[in-house]
Enzyme design. Structure first.
Site, PDB file in Angstrom:
ATOM      1  N   HIS A  49       0.821  -1.092  -0.051  1.00  0.00           N
ATOM      2  CA  HIS A  49      -0.250   0.062  -0.008  1.00  0.00           C
ATOM      3  C   HIS A  49       0.769   1.080  -0.032  1.00  0.00           C
ATOM      4  O   HIS A  49       1.997   1.244   0.628  1.00  0.00           O
ATOM      5  CB  HIS A  49      -0.892  -0.046   1.115  1.00  0.00           C
ATOM      6  CG  HIS A  49      -2.425   0.833   1.200  1.00  0.00           C
ATOM      7  ND1 HIS A  49      -2.034   2.270   1.228  1.00  0.00           N
ATOM      8  CD2 HIS A  49      -3.336   0.676   0.751  1.00  0.00           C
ATOM      9  CE1 HIS A  49      -3.145   2.780   1.070  1.00  0.00           C
ATOM     10  NE2 HIS A  49      -4.106   1.748   0.737  1.00  0.00           N
ATOM     11  N   ASP A  87      -7.819  -5.292   0.101  1.00  0.00           N
ATOM     12  CA  ASP A  87      -8.376  -6.129  -0.865  1.00  0.00           C
ATOM     13  C   ASP A  87      -8.223  -7.506  -0.926  1.00  0.00           C
ATOM     14  O   ASP A  87      -8.982  -8.397  -1.441  1.00  0.00           O
ATOM     15  CB  ASP A  87      -7.931  -5.787  -2.543  1.00  0.00           C
ATOM     16  CG  ASP A  87      -8.422  -4.275  -2.848  1.00  0.00           C
ATOM     17  OD1 ASP A  87      -9.752  -3.940  -2.655  1.00  0.00           O
ATOM     18  OD2 ASP A  87      -7.705  -3.417  -3.612  1.00  0.00           O
TER      19      ASP A  87
END
Ligand code: CMC
Length: 381
Positions: free
Chosen positions: A264, A318
């Site tokens: 991320h 996700d």
């Protein structure tokens, strides 16, 4: 800002603060996410999507009557305007759901007399319409492409339950509706992520809220952003069995491929949304007979921890949302639409924030091409 301020080059804008927000706070080093100061874990455990949206838009939790009134406002907007179902039934059946969603949200503006009306109150009404109608767009496009009749919304149901009702033509169990509701809470807002930034850029030109949300949907679609949840599921399918996890992941890492659902821009610790989802996905997978998928995911996580956690790469939201969506019966190519359905809350809230004291967002590019070139006539090139 004075014109004399020298712009700095910041590829990917990772070190640029381009807006102020009162909605979500992220501490990427510590793995913290708060909506209006409330920890995401507390919201996932105790809140509902509707209450979370109220929190984001009003910067405080609602009283019981305020929540009832807000929920009623949303439910009053569940139905699609006349003409939208006709439009859905004219789309190609094999269209990618995210392309269909982007097109349909854009078309909603054509049916909203307030589409170009400015001002915070009109924008709040449009935000409610966009949020409330998007589930019907996604569910009914899915029904259309499968040759099934449209299902009218049920205003006695929450947004999550109503979406599943329209999608499947059957009421979801409380556990399945809760699973989707939790995913919607976890995806509702996330600072100045790429799609939110794109939406803020659009609204900063004083374009309209529909255009800003369409911009954001197009940006979310990419596999480095919201499209990653679909890629996670594709990867799990390709792996197929738990014994195949180690050779598959090692081969991809050796080839310098990215493992979707990991890493991320902001979190260099565990994504707090993934912390919650990891436990939650296990429960949902157990209840729905999808434990093998969950166990494969856990194995991927172990290998990634061994191989790349030192670089600050951990599962992101996700990773376990893919298993959760699959477990509750949502088709793989609808996963990113689920993300969009929730993130409209964040996008709309950010756009309204942007307009309060707006300044056109217009960064600069460093020109790296040649100068002083002659114009060469066509016949001499
Ligand atoms: N798998 C393997 N290595 C990775 C991954 C990954 N998923 N992500 C980053 N790296 C490595 C990358 O190769 C680089 O290594 P090195 O320094 O040796 O070259 C290092 O980590 C830093 O990568 P970066 O590209 O500079 O990091 P970034 O901040 O630009 O990228 C990211 C963030 C999300 C685009 C990236 O982590 C990625 O591509 N992840 C996979 C896609 C994904 O899951 N996206 C969903 C993000 S969460 C939901 C959302 O907000 O949309």
């Amino acid at each position: 800002m004075s014109l004399a301020t020298a712009p700095t080059f910041d590829k990917g804008l990772a070190n640029t603060i381009a807006a102020e927000t009162q909605m979500s706070f992220i501490d990427g080093g510590k793995g913290v996410l708060e909506y209006v100061g409330i920890d995401i874990d507390a919201l996932a455990r105790n809140s509902t999507f509707e209450e979370t949206v109220y929190l984001l838009w009003n910067r405080r939790l609602p009283s019981r009557t305020e929540l009832e009134s807000f929920t009623a406002d949303l439910r009053a907007e569940y139905e699609l305007p006349g003409g939208m179902l006709d439009l859905i039934s004219k789309l190609p059946r094999d269209a990618t759901p995210m392309h269909a969603l982007r097109t349909l949200v854009s078309a909603l503006a054509l049916h909203d007399a307030e589409a170009d009306v400015e001002g915070a109150e009109a924008n709040e009404r449009k935000a409610i319409r966009l949020l409330a109608k998007t589930p019907a767009l996604i569910a009914n496009f899915d029904r259309f492409r499968k040759g099934k009749p449209f299902v009218a919304s049920d205003t006695s149901l929450s947004m999550a339950a109503n979406f599943l009702w329209m999608l499947n033509g059957a009421k979801p169990t409380d556990a399945v509706a809760k699973a989707l509701d939790v995913c919607l809470i976890l995806h509702a807002d996330h600072g100045l992520n790429a799609s939110t930034f794109a939406g803020r850029v659009t609204i900063s030109t004083l374009s309209d809220l529909y255009s800003a949300i369409v911009t954001a949907i197009g940006t979310l679609k990419g596999p480095l952003h919201g499209g990653a949840n679909e890629e996670v599921m594709i990867m799990l399918r390709e792996i197929g069995a738990i014994e195949q996890v180690e050779p598959y992941i090692m081969a991809r890492l050796k080839a310098k491929d990215r493992i979707m659902g990991f890493g991320h821009r902001v979190y260099k610790a565990y994504d707090p949304r993934a912390t919650y989802l990891k436990t939650f996905a296990k429960q949902v997978a157990t209840d729905t007979g999808n434990l093998s998928l969950y166990e494969m995911s856990r194995r991927i996580e172990e290998i990634m921890a061994r191989e790349v956690a030192a670089k600050g790469i951990y599962p992101n939201v996700d990773f376990y949302s893919a298993t959760t969506y699959h477990s509750i019966g949502i088709d793989l190519d609808l996963f990113t639409c689920m993300f969009a359905m929730s993130r409209i809350a964040g996008w709309a809230g950010h756009c309204i924030e942007q307009l309060d004291g707006n300044r056109l967002i217009r960064p600069a590019a460093a020109y790296v091409g040649p100068h002083g070139q002659p114009y060469v006539a066509m016949q001499e090139r």
